[in-house]
Design an enzyme around this catalytic site. Structure first.
Site, PDB file in Angstrom:
ATOM      1  N   SER A  95       0.835  -1.200   0.000  1.00  0.00           N
ATOM      2  CA  SER A  95       0.000   0.000   0.000  1.00  0.00           C
ATOM      3  C   SER A  95       0.872   1.253   0.000  1.00  0.00           C
ATOM      4  O   SER A  95       1.729   1.418  -0.860  1.00  0.00           O
ATOM      5  CB  SER A  95      -0.952  -0.037   1.198  1.00  0.00           C
ATOM      6  OG  SER A  95      -1.985   0.895   1.067  1.00  0.00           O
TER       7      SER A  95
ATOM      8  N   ASP B 138      -5.866  -3.014  -2.646  1.00  0.00           N
ATOM      9  CA  ASP B 138      -4.866  -2.788  -1.600  1.00  0.00           C
ATOM     10  C   ASP B 138      -4.303  -4.086  -1.012  1.00  0.00           C
ATOM     11  O   ASP B 138      -5.045  -4.957  -0.547  1.00  0.00           O
ATOM     12  CB  ASP B 138      -5.524  -1.964  -0.486  1.00  0.00           C
ATOM     13  CG  ASP B 138      -4.520  -1.315   0.436  1.00  0.00           C
ATOM     14  OD1 ASP B 138      -3.519  -1.963   0.799  1.00  0.00           O
ATOM     15  OD2 ASP B 138      -4.737  -0.147   0.803  1.00  0.00           O
TER      16      ASP B 138
END
Length: 308
Positions: free
Chosen positions: A40, A152
Site C-alpha cells: 500500500s 490494496d
C-alpha cells in the site's frame, strides 16, 4: 559474506508518511537496503525512494492540506471505488522506471479482487505497482492489470516480511504502522479512581473544622468525577467513518500480528501512530518525524545484526 538487508514498509494510508522518516534515518546511519518490500503506502514511498523521487514526493506531502489532498485525485464512482488515483500517480510518471532496472530489488503486494489471494508484483512499472498495491477498496478504483482486478495489499499482507525474504534478504527490518493502533479512548469506559486528595494548607488547617472542610471538598470532587464518567459513557457513540477507520485498524493489526508470528522479521520498527487518523494527509511533518525517531531507536540493533 555480506548480509543483505531487506526493508519492509507496511500499509497505513496517510500514516505512511512515517516511512519517509524511516528512509531518511537509514541514510543518516549509513545503511542502504538491498531489497524493499512494500504494501500500500509502503509500496508507494519505497517506490518513490528507488526511482529517485523521494525528495519531490516528500515536498508534495508536506504541502498537503485536507482539501488539497482530495484535489490531487479525481472523483469518479466506478471500478469499485469513489476516487480515481491515476492523476496523482501520473504527476510522478516522469520519474517512473521498470522494477527490473532498479539498483535495489523491489516488490509490492496487492490482493486479487476475484480470489482474495496475495499478488506479488516484481516486474513492470514502479508507479503502476505502487498504484495497484495502494488501491484501498471502496475509496480508490481497483486497478486492472495482467487480467486481474487488484486492490490494496493490506487485505492480504500488511507488512510483507515474506516478500522481503523472497527478494533475497538475510536480515529483515519491518516497519509496521499498525503495531501501535489508533485507540479510540472515548469508547473505553472510564476507570473509577479515588478522588485526588485535597492538600492540607491554610484553607484546610489541621483542625476539626479543617477536616470537615476537606471532607466536603473530597465529596464534591468524587461527585464531579462520577458525573464526568457518566457523561463520557453516554457520549461514547461511534460515528460512521471513525468506526470504519477503527475496523480497518483492527483488521490490519490482527492480520499483521498473525503474519509476523509465521514470518517474523529480525527487527520491528513500530512508529507510534495511535493518534494518527489514516486520512490525516496534512500531518506529514509529524509523521515523518515519528518514523525517523522510531528507526533511530533501533539503530544500534540494526548495526549489530548487519555486523555479526
Amino acid at each position: 559474506m555480506t548480509k543483505k538487508m531487506g526493508l519492509v514498509l507496511g500499509s497505513g494510508a496517510a500514516r505512511g508518511w512515517a516511512h519517509i522518516g524511516v528512509l531518511k534515518a537509514l541514510d543518516e546511519i549509513g545503511v542502504k537496503p538491498d531489497a524493499i518490500a512494500g504494501c500500500s503506502v509502503g509500496a508507494l514511498v519505497g517506490g518513490a525512494y528507488l526511482i529517485g523521487a523521494l525528495d519531490e514526493f516528500e515536498g508534495w506531502a508536506r504541502t498537503l492540506k485536507p482539501v488539497s489532498a482530495l484535489q490531487s485525485f479525481s472523483l469518479k464512482v466506478q471500478r469499485g471505488g469513489f476516487i480515481d488515483a491515476a492523476p496523482a500517480f501520473e504527476a510522478f510518471r516522469g520519474y517512473d522506471k521498470h522494477i527490473e532496472d532498479l539498483p535495489v530489488k523491489y516488490g509490492a503486494v496487492a490482493a486479487d479482487l476475484a480470489t482474495g489471494e496475495e499478488v506479488i508484483i516484481t516486474s513492470g512499472s514502479v508507479i503502476d505497482a505502487a498504484r495497484a498495491s495502494s488501491a484501498i477498496p471502496v475509496i480508490f478504483h481497483a486497478v486492472h492489470t495482467g487480467g486481474k482486478w487488484l486492490v490494496d495489499g493490506a487485505l492480504a499482507n500488511p507488512a510483507p516480511v515474506s516478500l522481503a525474504r523472497q527478494l533475497g534478504a538475510d536480515i529483515v527490518i519491518s516497519v509496521d504502522l499498525n503495531a501501535v493502533p489508533r485507540v479510540l479512548d472515548r469508547f473505553d469506559a472510564p476507570k473509577e479512581r479515588l478522588p485526588t486528595p485535597v492538600q492540607r494548607d491554610a484553607t484546610h488547617p489541621d483542625t476539626v473544622t479543617g477536616a470537615v472542610a476537606k471532607l466536603i471538598d473530597d465529596t464534591r470532587a468524587a461527585i464531579d468525577q462520577q458525573f464526568a464518567m457518566a457523561k463520557a459513557r453516554a457520549g461514547a457513540k461511534p460515528h460512521l467513518f471513525e468506526t470504519a477507520y477503527a475496523a480497518a485498524d483492527i483488521f490490519q493489526m490482527q492480520l499483521a500480528r498473525a503474519r509476523a508470528i509465521a514470518e517474523p522479521p529480525d527487527i520491528f520498527v513500530k512508529p507510534d501512530m495511535r493518534d494518527a487518523m489514516p486520512t490525516a494527509f496534512d500531518r506529514a511533518d509529524e509523521f515523518i518525524e515519528e518514523g525517523h525517531r522510531a528507526l533511530m531507536e533501533q539503530r544500534d540493533a540494526i548495526k549489530r545484526l548487519l555486523k555479526d
